[in-house]
Design an enzyme around this catalytic site. Structure first.
Site, short mmCIF file in Angstrom:
data_model
loop_
_atom_site.label_atom_id
_atom_site.label_comp_id
_atom_site.label_asym_id
_atom_site.label_seq_id
_atom_site.Cartn_x
_atom_site.Cartn_y
_atom_site.Cartn_z
N ASP A 121 0.86 -1.17 0.00
CA ASP A 121 0.00 0.00 0.00
C ASP A 121 0.91 1.23 0.00
O ASP A 121 2.11 1.15 0.23
CB ASP A 121 -0.96 -0.02 1.20
C1 GLC Z 1 -4.31 4.30 -0.30
C2 GLC Z 1 -5.20 3.17 0.15
C3 GLC Z 1 -5.31 2.06 -0.84
C4 GLC Z 1 -5.26 2.63 -2.23
C5 GLC Z 1 -3.87 3.19 -2.44
C6 GLC Z 1 -3.73 3.88 -3.79
O1 GLC Z 1 -3.52 4.73 0.75
O2 GLC Z 1 -4.93 2.59 1.41
O3 GLC Z 1 -6.54 1.37 -0.57
O4 GLC Z 1 -5.54 1.64 -3.19
O5 GLC Z 1 -3.48 4.08 -1.41
O6 GLC Z 1 -4.58 4.96 -3.86
#
Ligand code: GLC
Length: 747
Positions: A286
């Site tokens: 993430d």
């Molecule tokens: C965010 C979220 C994740 C998302 C990613 C890209 O922090 O936790 O669910 O897909 O970053 O946006």
């Protein structure tokens, strides 16, 4: 040879050829992957494991970096996120095609509940319990996203969540493992369609692996601490269901799980996902979560963080730059074998081949297709149907609803009546060059619905937040002129979602005070509650005659709400998450254990597990939702009462629509294992059927109970069904149990 056998033989032959064909295809992709890998330098390999955010939108803390173009040209970037639109993706891909090996970029995006056509937030959609409808909205989202250059959506989010203080409850399918698993499967099938490589298919990304929804205190990114047994029994099954649906990628989670950050958690990513579950796709971290292991205190620096993450099985680094900055040194220092890098890179290249990007890097950059696909009439229809199916009717005293289309004067009051983008909820996509005109506000929806004989009056009444009551008087005056008042209140859409935890989940501001003033006029008031989470609204619940929980319903919100208000759609949704009476009850969920001193009512508080100052019961239970009609459950039949492990019980029950409206009913089957080597929940959802019955119609529906439905993870983490007595409950909700019976599992 007997003639009638020929078709069977032919079929078998065709199957063998088809299987051989798929295997051959896979083999040839594997060969192609190997041939590309052989050409790559270590730096180019590490480049594939590096993902950057584009410069237009950010969904996390941004690291300013003006060297992206140069790095892409040097083959140091494998993927971009938050790049949408055929023009933008084409331009970045053209830069990637200037690199030595011309390895195409992957474009990822949070297409969580629609691309341009916006569907209800996932938690709202989960309340439809309509798996076909849920799969269809994901299919439409993938069609639009793929038409706009996107290869990969960071969805479905499948985190089981039982704490509405956590803002991301809006993004998943609620509290229940069984329903959540069914929905996870449906969403992956929707996003990925028939097969990856089809022009309207995008890769799914199952997130957040794992147990992110159990953050302590409902605070986003907070620690998670639970037994492996609870992890396996409650939080992992939706991930496994998504994997069984063929999910191409996983995303790990920000939280530490039992003291080990998920990003560096080998038990999760290698032992479970890649080994036990044999996952062949790739895992993306993430946003920045690899580097965040330093904050966790689990890595001293980027070098250690990269070592931990790549060893644990994180294949691609979203935005932390730890891989780009440290992997090559780790190889040189012989801290990690190149084989570890090769495994990650092969997984990533495999998906790029499967998507067809090596054959045509611009395959998804067709502007003409983009213009036709986005929010076309068919998609709008899907959005309106999904929205109507997600609206939960919580109360309808004296059948105030549905309203008559001949109502002379309606006062539509509240801070969300004329809101437009609010209806999209959190995690909507900002599509370049698209304005908000396609979103149907609640006001517009009513205008579209009522005839010229109806006068619509409007007053804002108050803001969503703040204590200002200056506009109450105007709202009261407007209400006095009406035959019925509709009040639309709730949160702002950005009060739930990522990093949107709330310690107080009341309806904010003075909105319930406004309701009080409107009720004092003596006019009937229908309340619409807009939110991304269960809110606490006891005054409204106890005093308003009719309440619809309208969540955030997307771009067709206004039309869908009007369809339900005037009975063109009879509300059928049921809550996928428990609604507490107070934040002090959290976590509160239906599938709880009995404890040694169970509290069974609010009267006896003597040495039992009750509160001294609050009820033990939720305001609205899991599975609750009412209809404009009523349903009777009768004639429960079981094919046997003693079940051997290799047998099954056929359960039959008759449902009758006893009201005057056609309607749908979500019939729920719960089981309770009376005695187990591990204490078992008071009840667990183990099946459901959503059926459509005309007024007066009866239908007998059937369920199957087998050993699988009786199984659980024992203390040794074995998936077992233990002989003993079970209770069968058929209900209209987890509390409204209409029929019961018992049976025994015998050795
Ligand atoms: C965010 C979220 C994740 C998302 C990613 C890209 O922090 O936790 O669910 O897909 O970053 O946006």
């Amino acid at each position: 040879m007997c003639r009638k056998k020929q078709p069977a033989v032919l079929l078998l032959l065709l199957l063998v050829i088809a299987f051989a064909n798929v295997t051959a295809q896979q083999k040839s992709i594997a060969q192609k992957v190997d041939s590309v890998l052989k050409l790559m330098t270590l730096e180019e390999k590490i480049g594939q494991m590096n993902q950057y955010n584009d410069d237009h939108t950010a969904t996390g803390p941004v690291t300013l970096d003006n060297k992206k173009q140069e790095q892409i040209k040097n083959g140091q970037v494998g993927s971009l996120l938050n790049t949408v639109g055929t023009e933008r993706t084409r331009s970045w891909q053209q830069i990637a095609m200037q690199s030595r090996l011309k390895i195409p970029l992957l474009f990822g995006q949070d297409v969580i509940h629609g691309y341009k056509t916006t569907f209800p937030i996932p938690l709202a959609e989960a309340c439809s319990w309509d798996l076909n409808a849920i799969q269809l909205t994901a299919r439409v989202a993938a069609t639009e996203a793929s038409a706009s250059g996107i290869h990969w959506t960071f969805a479905p989010m499948v985190d089981i969540a039982r704490d509405p203080r956590w803002g991301r409850v809006m993004e998943g399918a609620g509290e229940d493992t069984y329903l959540g698993s069914k929905i996870a499967y449906a969403r992956v099938k929707g996003f990925q369609g028939n097969k990856l490589g089809d022009i309207n298919a995008v890769m799914a990304c199952v997130k957040h692996f794992a147990a992110y929804g159990a953050a302590i205190g409902g605070r986003d990114y907070n620690s998670v601490d639970m037994s492996d047994r609870m992890l396996w029994e409650t939080y992992l099954p939706p991930f496994k269901a998504a994997l069984d649906a063929g999910a191409a990628t996983f995303m790990n989670s920000f939280n530490d799980l039992n003291g080990v950050p998920a990003t560096g958690n080998k038990y999760l990513q290698r032992d479970i996902l890649k080994d036990k579950w044999n996952f062949k796709g790739f895992v993306v971290s993430d946003w920045g979560s690899i580097g965040e292991m330093i904050n966790h205190g689990n890595a001293k620096n980027e070098y250690e963080a990269a070592l931990s993450a790549v060893t644990a099985g994180s294949d691609m680094d979203m935005e932390s730059r730890c891989y780009k900055n440290s992997l090559a040194q780790l190889v040189k220092d012989k801290k990690i074998p190149v084989a570890l890098i090769d495994d990650a890179v092969k997984r990533i290249l495999q998906k790029k081949f499967e998507l067809g990007l090596f054959n045509d890097p611009y395959k998804f950059c067709n502007t003409a297709r983009e213009q036709v696909a986005l929010n076309n009439p068919e998609h709008v229809k899907v959005a309106r149907e999904a929205a109507t199916k997600s609206i939960v009717l919580l109360k309808n005293q004296n059948n105030l609803l549905p309203l008559s289309k001949n109502t002379k004067t309606i006062a539509f009051i509240g801070p969300l009546v004329k809101a437009v983008k609010q209806n999209k909820g959190f995690w909507d996509v900002e599509v370049p060059g698209v304005d908000s005109n396609f979103i149907v506000s609640q006001w517009e929806g009513l205008q579209n619905k009522v005839g010229t004989s109806t006068t619509l009056l409007y007053a804002k009444g108050c803001d969503i937040e703040g204590n200002n009551k200056d506009d109450f008087a105007e709202a009261v005056e407007v209400a006095k002129q009406a035959d019925v008042v509709i009040l639309s209140i709730g949160e702002r859409r950005d009060m739930s979602g990522e990093a949107k935890s709330r310690s107080n989940i009341n309806i904010p501001g003075v909105q319930e005070d406004l309701l009080k003033e409107l009720l004092a006029t003596g006019k009937p008031v229908v309340v619409l509650i807009n939110a991304g989470r269960p809110l606490v609204f006891n005054y409204t619940a106890d005093n308003a005659p009719a309440i619809l929980y309208t969540w955030w319903l997307g771009s067709e919100a206004g039309n869908a709400i009007a369809d339900v208000l005037f009975g063109d759609y009879n509300p059928s949704a049921k809550l996928a998450i428990t609604f507490p009476r107070s934040v002090g009850q959290i976590p509160i969920y239906y599938s709880h254990f009995n404890t040694g001193r169970p509290a069974t009512n609010d009267e006896n508080r003597n040495y039992n597990s009750s509160y001294n100052d609050e009820s033990i019961f939720p305001k609205y239970e899991f599975g609750y939702g009412v209809s404009y009609t009523s349903f009777q459950y009768s004639n429960l039949q079981m094919s046997k009462k003693k079940l051997k492990a290799n047998e099954q019980i056929e359960v039959a029950v008759t449902i009758t629509n006893t009201g005057k409206y056609d309607g749908e009913e979500i019939v729920q089957l719960y089981l309770r294992d009376k005695v187990g080597s591990i204490v078992r929940p008071m009840k667990e959802l183990k099946d459901f059927q959503k059926i459509n019955l005309k007024a007066g119609e009866s239908r007998t529906i059937k369920f199957i109970i087998n050993k699988e439905k009786l199984s659980f993870f024992n203390q040794q983490l074995q998936w077992v069904a233990e002989p003993g007595d079970f209770e069968l409950m058929i209900g209209a909700s987890s509390k409204d149990i209409r029929l019961k019976d018992f049976f025994e599992l015998i050795n």
